[in-house]
Scaffold this motif. Structure first.
Motif, short mmCIF file in Angstrom:
data_model
loop_
_atom_site.label_atom_id
_atom_site.label_comp_id
_atom_site.label_asym_id
_atom_site.label_seq_id
_atom_site.Cartn_x
_atom_site.Cartn_y
_atom_site.Cartn_z
N HIS A 97 77.06 43.32 -20.71
CA HIS A 97 77.68 42.16 -20.07
C HIS A 97 77.12 41.96 -18.67
O HIS A 97 77.72 41.26 -17.86
CB HIS A 97 79.21 42.32 -20.04
CG HIS A 97 79.83 42.03 -21.35
ND1 HIS A 97 80.50 40.86 -21.62
CD2 HIS A 97 79.87 42.74 -22.50
CE1 HIS A 97 80.93 40.87 -22.87
NE2 HIS A 97 80.56 42.01 -23.43
N GLY A 98 76.00 42.57 -18.40
CA GLY A 98 75.31 42.45 -17.12
C GLY A 98 73.90 41.96 -17.34
O GLY A 98 73.68 40.93 -17.99
N PHE A 99 72.93 42.76 -16.88
CA PHE A 99 71.55 42.30 -16.87
C PHE A 99 70.92 42.18 -18.26
O PHE A 99 69.90 41.51 -18.41
CB PHE A 99 70.68 43.16 -15.94
CG PHE A 99 70.52 44.60 -16.38
CD1 PHE A 99 69.44 44.98 -17.16
CD2 PHE A 99 71.44 45.56 -15.99
CE1 PHE A 99 69.27 46.30 -17.54
CE2 PHE A 99 71.28 46.88 -16.37
CZ PHE A 99 70.20 47.26 -17.14
N LEU A 100 71.50 42.79 -19.30
CA LEU A 100 70.97 42.61 -20.66
C LEU A 100 71.87 41.71 -21.53
O LEU A 100 71.86 41.79 -22.75
CB LEU A 100 70.74 43.97 -21.33
CG LEU A 100 69.53 44.74 -20.82
CD1 LEU A 100 69.36 46.06 -21.56
CD2 LEU A 100 68.26 43.91 -20.92
N TRP A 101 72.61 40.83 -20.87
CA TRP A 101 73.44 39.86 -21.58
C TRP A 101 72.58 39.03 -22.53
O TRP A 101 73.02 38.62 -23.59
CB TRP A 101 74.17 38.96 -20.59
CG TRP A 101 74.95 37.86 -21.22
CD1 TRP A 101 74.66 36.53 -21.17
CD2 TRP A 101 76.15 37.98 -22.02
NE1 TRP A 101 75.60 35.80 -21.88
CE2 TRP A 101 76.52 36.68 -22.40
CE3 TRP A 101 76.92 39.04 -22.43
CZ2 TRP A 101 77.64 36.42 -23.18
CZ3 TRP A 101 78.04 38.79 -23.22
CH2 TRP A 101 78.39 37.49 -23.58
#
Length: 153
Positions: free
Chosen positions: A26-30
């Motif tokens: 749910h951050g940089f690999l969303w």
């Protein structure tokens, strides 16, 4: 002692999975996880499935490294991670998302609470405002929801 290392690694993976889910997926690999929430990919696989590889590679490396060293502790840590991954597949992909149509109504309070918590997680279609990032640990409120539903029926 080896069995204990497998169990500890399995249990610790819940914290790793929670952290990776909340801060990486749910951050940089969303970009990889988004299709799991918005169902934009209608095929049998999702970009989100690449996380299987992300978790499997360290487990394979640990098991291999431990196996070539007379099955030292790294093998058993890798085995614990692998068993967690298997549990994740069976519960998340089969029980919750029904990728294979079995166990559609398990009736077990724990499994139903996991399903309810995951549905709460999926009500958010964006990476913000998420909840229930864990997998096997289920907050009490989801057990209460399950028992309230049973009582109402």
């Amino acid at each position: 002692m080896n069995f204990l290392m497998v169990i500890i690694a399995f249990i610790m993976m819940e914290g790793v999975a929670w952290s990776v889910h909340k801060y990486v997926m749910h951050g940089f690999l969303w970009v990889l996880h988004r299709d799991h929430h918005d169902h934009s990919n209608r095929g049998p696989a999702e970009r989100n499935d690449l996380f299987f590889v992300i978790f499997a590679v360290p487990a394979i490396v640990l098991m291999y490294a431990g196996a070539v060293r007379d099955f030292n502790f790294t093998f058993y840590i890798g085995l614990g991670i692998t068993l967690y991954g298997m549990a994740y597949f069976f519960v998340h992909d089969i029980l919750i998302h029904q990728r294979i149509k079995i166990f559609s109504n398990p009736g077990n309070p724990y499994l139903m609470a996991i399903r309810r918590a995951h549905k709460q997680h999926h009500k958010h279609l964006t990476k913000e405002h998420g909840e229930c990032f864990g997998f096997l640990w289920v907050p009490i409120k989801y057990f209460k929801m399950y028992f309230a539903k049973i009582k109402a029926e």
